[in-house]
Design an enzyme around this catalytic site. Structure first.
Site, PDB file in Angstrom:
ATOM      1  N   ASP B  36     -18.766 -37.593 -12.440  1.00 18.64           N
ATOM      2  CA  ASP B  36     -17.366 -37.159 -12.467  1.00 18.64           C
ATOM      3  C   ASP B  36     -17.104 -36.062 -13.490  1.00 18.64           C
ATOM      4  OD1 ASP B  36     -16.544 -38.683 -10.418  1.00 18.64           O
ATOM      5  OD2 ASP B  36     -15.208 -39.986 -11.545  1.00 18.64           O
ATOM      6  N   ASP B 305       3.688   6.193   1.426  1.00 16.48           N
ATOM      7  CA  ASP B 305       2.738   5.134   1.757  1.00 16.48           C
ATOM      8  C   ASP B 305       3.451   3.837   2.052  1.00 16.48           C
ATOM      9  OD1 ASP B 305       0.358   6.363   1.619  1.00 16.48           O
ATOM     10  OD2 ASP B 305       0.050   5.998  -0.519  1.00 16.48           O
ATOM     11  N   GLY B 440      -6.160  -3.580   6.624  1.00 15.08           N
ATOM     12  CA  GLY B 440      -5.750  -4.047   7.937  1.00 15.08           C
ATOM     13  C   GLY B 440      -5.609  -2.887   8.906  1.00 15.08           C
TER      14      GLY B 440
END
Lengths: 485, 519
Positions: B36, B305, B440
Site C-alpha cells: 500500500d 487566429d 484539430g
C-alpha cells in the site's frame, strides 16, 4: 543500526547465510499480477474485489494499459458492503452478470484482497454457487498484501488454476506410454501405428497429444509471453523433449491434463504454492531445477529436465558457450562491479546467480520470501557459482528492512542497486546507480535467447551514466559533497 | 459494490500523505498491508523527487489480524522518531485499518509520551471522503494542532506583519502545476507590494505554522484544498480569506481587487494608516496594463487566429477549480462555446454550478469516466479540455484534448515554467487552447486532402528480391514484434539468414539471429 551495517561488511562466509529482517520494505501489491495474466489468458476476465486503494494502485501502476479496455475491473467495496448491509452473493452476482453480458469471458478470476480477507468474505463458497448459475467457471485466488508480495500474486492464481486442470485418465495415459506394437487396437487398425499419429481423439472427446518422444508427459508452469513459450519449446524440442502443456495456457480451455505420471517444472522462482498444489492435489512429480535465467541457468534447467526424463542432453555446453561469447561486450562493462538487490520480486536469487557468473560481486540479495525447498537447486547453483568464480557468498535477506538497507548501501556504495521505483530517484540523486527491479518482471528474460536482454537492463544505468560522466555532476542533493566515497 | 475500471480521485489516505509529505520534516506512518506504500512511487516518479518520500508503513499482516497491532504501531513510531528525528509523525489510517477498527488514537497517545516528535492521527474516513477532501481535512488538522500548541506557550503572541502580507494555502505535492502556480502568485504579490508570509503546506516546517496568524489575509487559490484551514483561521484567528481563483484575465483582476479590499480593511483595523497601500486608481491601472500589454491573452482573444475559434464546441471536465475556471475563460475570454462543463468533485457541485451556469450549455457532475465518454461522443466537440482520461477518450474519438486538471501523467509535471494562475498563466492557457484547436484543424485538412505525401512509402529494406522465404511460424513470430522495431528485426534476421545461407526463415532462425546479432 551500526551493528546492522557492520554485519554487512563482515568477511564473507563459505556458505550461504539466510537472514530475516523486519519486513518493512517496498514492493507492489500482489494484485498487480492481473496486469500480465489477463493478457496471457486471452479468454479470461479478472475481477478484483477490493477498495479504492486497490483500484488506485492498479490504475497508476499499470499506466496506459488501463486505457486499452482491459479485461479486468474492480468490484469496489462500499461502506454498505463493509457493514454487511448488502449481501456479497447478490452484489457479486449482479456485477458478474454485467461482465458476462458485456464481455462474455470463458472464465472469471476473482482476486480476493486484504479487505475480503479481513471481512472473511467466503469467495470460494459464493463462487461455487455462482458459477453454476452463470454457466462460467470462476477461479478464486487470494492475492492480498496481508500474505504475499508482488509476483507471488501469480503464484496464488496459478495454484488455484491447477484445480481446474483436468485429471489424466490413467488408462488412457497407460495406453499412450506402452509401446504401440503391444496394444493392437481400433486406433491402430484404422490409422496404422499409434506412434505416427500426432493427435488422437479418445472416447470422451478430449484431445490428447501423443508424445513422439519416449518420455513421460511434461508440463511447464509460470506465465511468460508467447514468444518465450516458443523459445523454450524450441529449446526443449532440440533435446527431443515435448512439452505436453503449460499452466497457464493461452486459453482456459487449453489447460493441460494432470496426474501422477505427469512431470512438472517451473520457469519462475516464485511459484512455490503452485508447485505444492501440483504435488499434493494432482500428485504430479516436480522437477526441481534452477530457473532458466541466463545461459548458465537455462542450461542447468534443461539438463535437469533431460536427466529426470532420461534423455541424453546434447550440444548444450557448446550452446551455452556461444551465448556467453555473444555477451562479451556487455560482460566487459559489468565485470568486477558490485550489485545490491533490495528485493521485491523473488527473481533475486536467480538474477544474482547469473550476475555473479557474469563476473559481478553481489553484496546482498534482498528477497521478500524464499522457499528453500522449491529454490533448492537454484540456491545450490548460486553457491557453486560463487565457489567457481571465487567471490564471497552474498547475504540473503528475507523480508528486508528498506531503511536498514539504505544505511548499508550508503556504507558499501555498490556500483548498482536493483530496487523499486520508490527508492530509485533518491538513490540516483545521491550518486548511486540504480535499476528498477520491476522491469525484470515485465521484460522477457528467460532462456538462452534473452540472456542479452537481462544484461541490457543491468548495464543500462552503467552505460547511461558513462555518457553523462564527463559533465562532472554526480550528486543532486545539497547535504552531500559532489564526490562521494 | 460498484463495477469500476478507473477513478478520478484516489483513496483518502493519498490526500493525507500528500499533505504530510509536503511539509518539511514530517513523517507519515501508514497502518497498511504490504504494497500500500505505492504513494512513494508516485511521488518519486511523477515529481521526480530527489529525497526519499517520508512515508513508511506499519505493516498489517496475518499476525496483526490475529492479535492486533499491539506494540507494532507504537514501536514503528518510536523507531522513526529516533531514526529521522521528524517534527511531526502523522499516523495515517487506510481502508484496511478502517475495517480493523483498532484504537489507533490510543497508540498515538502512548507513542506521544515517549517520542520527541509530535504524533497525530489523521482524522479521515476511507469510505466517506475522497483524496482531495482528506487532504483538505488533514491540512486543517495540522494547522489547528500547531496553533493550539502555540497558544500554550505564554511567550507566544500574534504580531501582524508590518507590511501587508498574505498566506497562500493549499499548495502541495502532486498538485496539478502547483509549484509553477506558487512561483507565479509570489511574483504577482511582489509586484503588488504585498509580502507572502507563508506558503502552506509545501515546503513549510510545522514550527512555522505559528507564524500563520501574522499575515493579514489568507489566499485559497484552489477550491479543493485549503478552504477548511482558511475557515478555521477566520473563526479562531479573525483572518479574512479570498476564494476567488486567480485564473484567467477576468478572475485574476477580480482576485487582485478582492485582495486589496481585504488588506485595506485589515489596515484600518490593525494599524494606523501610515502604511502606503496603492490607491484604487493605481490598482486599476496595474490591472489594465497587465491585462492589455503584459499578458498576451487578451490580445490573443482579439486576434484573427482566435476569431476562427468563435462558436466552436468544446467539452470541459476536471476538478472543480480547473474545470470551472477553464469554462469561464473559454466562453468569456476566447469566445468558444462550451457545450458541456463537468467535474468529478461531487462535493463541490453547488459551487461548480454557480460558477459555470451561464457559461455553458449543460453541466455534468459525475465520477464515472464512461459517462463522460458518452457525453463527449454525443456532443462531438472540436476539442476537449480535461484530465488524462479525457485525453484518451479524445484519442479514441480522434478529438484533440488539452490537459487542464489532475489526474495526470508524468508529462504533466513539466520542468519548464508553466503556471495556470496569474498573468503568465493566462498566456499558458491561451497557448494550450490554441494548440489544441490548430492540431484539430490540421488533422481535418489532412483528412480532406489525404495526407501530406500521397506517394507510396518506400519500405526501408535490405533488398526486396533477396530470395528469402518467410515460413508461416517465422512470419507469425515477426508479427508479435512491436511495430516500431519490426523493420529492424526483419532486416537483421534476413541479413543473418543470408550470411548463414538459410533460404527459409522459420521461428528458430529468428531466435538464432537474435542471439547472433544481439538485436
Amino acid at each position: 543500526m551500526t551493528t546492522q551495517t557492520n554485519t554487512a561488511l563482515m568477511p564473507a562466509k563459505n556458505s550461504l547465510v539466510l537472514e530475516c529482517e523486519t519486513g518493512n520494505y517496498h514492493t507492489f501489491c500482489p494484485i498487480s499480477c492481473v496486469s500480465w495474466l489477463y493478457q496471457k489468458i486471452e479468454d479470461s476476465f479478472f475481477l478484483v474485489i477490493g477498495t479504492k486503494t486497490c483500484g488506485y494502485f492498479l490504475q497508476n501502476a499499470l499506466g496506459v494499459m488501463i486505457f486499452a479496455e482491459p479485461r479486468y475491473a474492480m468490484a469496489e467495496l462500499e461502506e454498505a458492503d463493509i457493514s454487511a448491509q448488502l449481501k456479497d452473493y447478490k452484489e457479486l452476482k449482479r456485477l458478474c452478470l454485467q461482465i458476462k453480458k458485456d464481455r462474455n469471458p470463458s472464465v472469471l478470476f476473482w482476486i480476493g484482497t486484504c479487505t475480503t480477507e479481513i471481512m472473511k468474505t467466503d469467495l470460494e463458497g459464493i463462487a461455487k454457487r455462482l458459477q453454476v448459475e452463470l454457466g462460467i467457471p470462476i477461479v478464486v485466488a487470494r492475492a492480498n498484501g496481508l500474505d504475499y508480495a508482488f509476483t507471488q500474486g501469480e503464484d496464488t492464481v496459478l495454484a488455484a488454476l491447477v484445480e481446474s486442470c483436468p485429471q489424466t485418465k490413467s488408462s488412457t495415459s497407460e495406453a499412450l506410454i506402452v509401446p504401440p506394437a503391444k496394444t493392437p487396437n481400433f486406433w491402430q487398425a484404422a490409422f496404422g501405428p499409434l506412434a505416427k499419429s500426432q493427435e488422437i481423439t479418445v472416447g470422451t472427446g478430449t484431445i490428447v497429444k501423443t508424445p513422439q518422444a519416449k518420455h513421460l508427459p511434461l508440463v511447464l508452469f509460470g506465465s511468460v509471453a508467447s514468444t518465450v513459450v516458443n523459445q523454450l519449446t524450441v529449446e526443449l524440442n532440440k533435446q527431443g523433449i515435448e512439452i505436453t502443456g503449460w499452466i497457464p495456457a493461452r486459453r482456459y480451455s487449453e489447460l493441460p491434463e494432470l496426474g501422477p505420471e505427469v512431470y512438472a517444472c517451473a520457469v519462475h522462482p516464485y511459484l512455490s504454492r503452485t508447485a505444492a498444489a501440483l504435488i499434493r492435489r494432482k500428485k504430479c512429480k516436480l522437477i526441481n531445477a534452477p530457473f532458466p535465467l541466463g545461459p548458465d541457468g537455462t542450461r542447468a534447467w534443461i539438463e535437469k529436465i533431460c536427466q529426470t526424463l532420461n534423455v541424453e542432453p546434447k550440444g548444450l555446453i557448446e550452446r551455452e558457450a556461444a551465448i556467453w561469447e555473444n555477451l562479451e561486450d556487455y560482460l566487459e562493462l559489468v565485470r568486477g562491479k558490485s550489485v545490491f538487490f533490495m528485493g521485491d520480486n523473488v527473481f533475486e536469487v536467480a538474477l544474482a546467480r547469473f550476475l555473479i557468473r557474469c563476473g559481478m560481486i553481489v553484496y546482498e540479495i534482498g528477497i521478500p520470501y524464499i522457499d528453500k525447498r522449491f529454490q533448492e537447486s537454484e540456491l545450490q547453483l548460486l553457491e557453486q557459482t560463487c565457489l567457481d568464480m571465487g567471490v564471497m557468498m552474498p547475504r540473503i535477506v528475507q523480508k528486508p528492512d528498506n531503511y536498514h538497507q539504505i544505511q548499508r548501501i550508503r556504507e558499501l556504495m555498490p556500483d548498482l542497486v536493483i530496487t523499486g521505483m520508490a527508492h530509485a530517484n533518491p538513490l540516483e540523486a545521491r550518486g548511486i546507480n540504480t535499476k528498477w527491479s520491476v522491469e525484470f518482471t515485465f521484460a522477457q528474460i528467460h532462456g538462452f535467447t534473452n540472456a542479452r536482454d537481462i544484461l541490457e537492463l543491468v548495464t543500462r544505468p552503467l552505460r547511461r551514466n558513462r555518457s553523462l560522466s564527463e559533465l562532472g555532476w554526480t550528486t543532486f542533493v545539497k547535504d552531500l559533497p559532489q564526490k562521494v566515497v | 459494490m460498484k463495477l469500476s475500471y478507473w477513478m478520478y480521485s484516489g483513496p483518502a489516505h493519498i490526500g493525507t500523505l500528500r499533505v504530510a509529505s509536503s511539509f518539511k520534516n514530517v513523517h507519515a506512518i501508514m497502518h497498511a498491508p504490504l504494497g500500500d506504500d505505492y504513494f512513494n512511487v508516485l511521488r518519486s516518479m511523477l515529481e521526480r523527487e530527489r529525497e526519499f518520500t517520508p512515508t513508511t508503513a506499519s505493516i498489517v499482516d496475518r499476525r496483526v489480524l490475529a492479535r492486533g497491532s499491539q506494540e507494532k504501531v507504537v514501536d514503528n513510531i518510536t523507531r522513526k522518531d529516533a531514526e529521522d528525528v521528524p517534527d511531526l509523525i502523522l499516523v495515517t489510517p487506510t481502508c484496511t485499518s478502517s475495517i480493523l477498527q483498532e484504537d489507533l488514537q490510543n497508540f498515538v497517545n502512548r507513542a506521544f509520551l515517549d517520542s520527541k516528535a509530535d504524533v497525530l492521527l489523521a482524522d479521515v474516513n476511507h469510505y466517506r471522503v475522497t483524496e482531495l477532501q482528506a487532504a483538505d481535512r488533514t491540512f486543517e488538522q495540522v494547522v489547528h494542532f500547531y496553533l493550539d500548541k502555540a497558544k500554550k506557550n505564554p511567550n507566544w503572541k500574534v504580531e501582524k506583519t508590518e507590511r501587508p502580507s498574505v498566506n497562500i494555502l493549499g499548495m502541495f505535492t502532486l498538485g496539478f502545476h502547483n509549484q509553477h502556480d506558487t512561483r507565479e502568485l509570489c511574483r504577482l504579490f511582489k509586484e503588488l507590494g504585498v509580502d507572502v508570509n507563508l506558503v502552506m503546506p509545501e515546503g513549510v516546517s510545522v514550527n512555522d505554522i505559528q507564524r500563520a496568524p501574522n499575515a493579514w489575509l489568507n489566499i485559497v487559490p484552489y477550491r479543493e484544498i485549503g478552504l477548511m484551514a482558511a475557515r478555521y483561521l477566520e473563526n479562531d484567528w479573525g483572518m479574512p480569506y479570498t476564494t476567488t481563483i486567480p485564473m484567467g484575465l477576468v478572475d485574476t483582476a477580480q482576485f487582485i481587487r478582492e485582495v486589496f479590499g481585504h488588506l485595506r480593511q485589515c489596515s484600518e483595523e490593525y494599524f494606523d494608516s501610515d502604511i502606503t497601500l496603492q490607491t484604487e486608481e493605481e490598482i486599476e491601472a496595474y490591472i489594465d496594463n497587465q491585462s492589455r500589454f503584459v499578458s498576451q491573452a487578451s490580445w490573443f482573444g482579439r486576434s484573427i487566429d482566435c476569431q476562427n475559434l468563435t462558436g466552436k464546441k468544446v467539452v470541459v471536465f476536471g476538478d472543480a477549480t480547473h474545470a470551472a475556471l477553464m469554462t469561464k475563460i473559454l466562453s468569456r475570454e476566447i469566445g468558444v462555446r462550451v457545450a458541456c462543463a463537468g467535474t468529478y468533485c461531487k462535493n463541490e457541485s453547488d459551487w461548480f454550478r454557480e460558477q459555470v451556469h451561464d457559461a455553458c450549455d449543460e453541466i455534468l457532475i459525475t465520477d464515472d469516466h464512461t459517462q463522460v465518454g458518452d457525453v463527449i461522443a454525443r456532443i462531438e466537440p472540436a476539442a476537449i479540455f480535461g484530465t488524462q482520461m479525457e485525453r484518451h477518450i479524445g484519442k479514441r474519438l480522434e478529438i484533440p484534448c488539452g490537459v487542464i486538471s489532475a489526474p495526470v501523467h508524468i508529462q504533466n509535471f513539466p520542468l519548464g515554467f508553466k503556471p495556470f494562475l496569474g498573468y503568465e498563466g493566462t498566456n499558458q492557457i491561451a497557448d494550450l487552447v490554441y494548440n489544441s484547436f490548430t492540431l484539430g484543424m490540421e488533422d481535418h485538412l489532412l483528412e480532406i486532402f489525404g495526407g501530406h505525401d500521397t506517394k507510396e512509402v518506400i519500405e526501408k529494406s535490405l533488398s526486396t528480391t533477396n530470395g528469402l522465404e518467410w515460413a508461416p511460424d517465422g512470419l507469425a513470430e515477426l508479427q508479435k514484434v512491436p511495430g516500431f522495431v519490426r523493420g529492424k528485426i526483419k532486416r537483421n534476421t534476413e541479413k543473418f539468414a543470408k550470411e548463414q545461407g538459410i533460404q527459409k526463415i522459420t521461428m528458430e532462425v529468428m531466435y538464432a539471429a537474435k542471439e547472433a546479432v544481439g538485436a
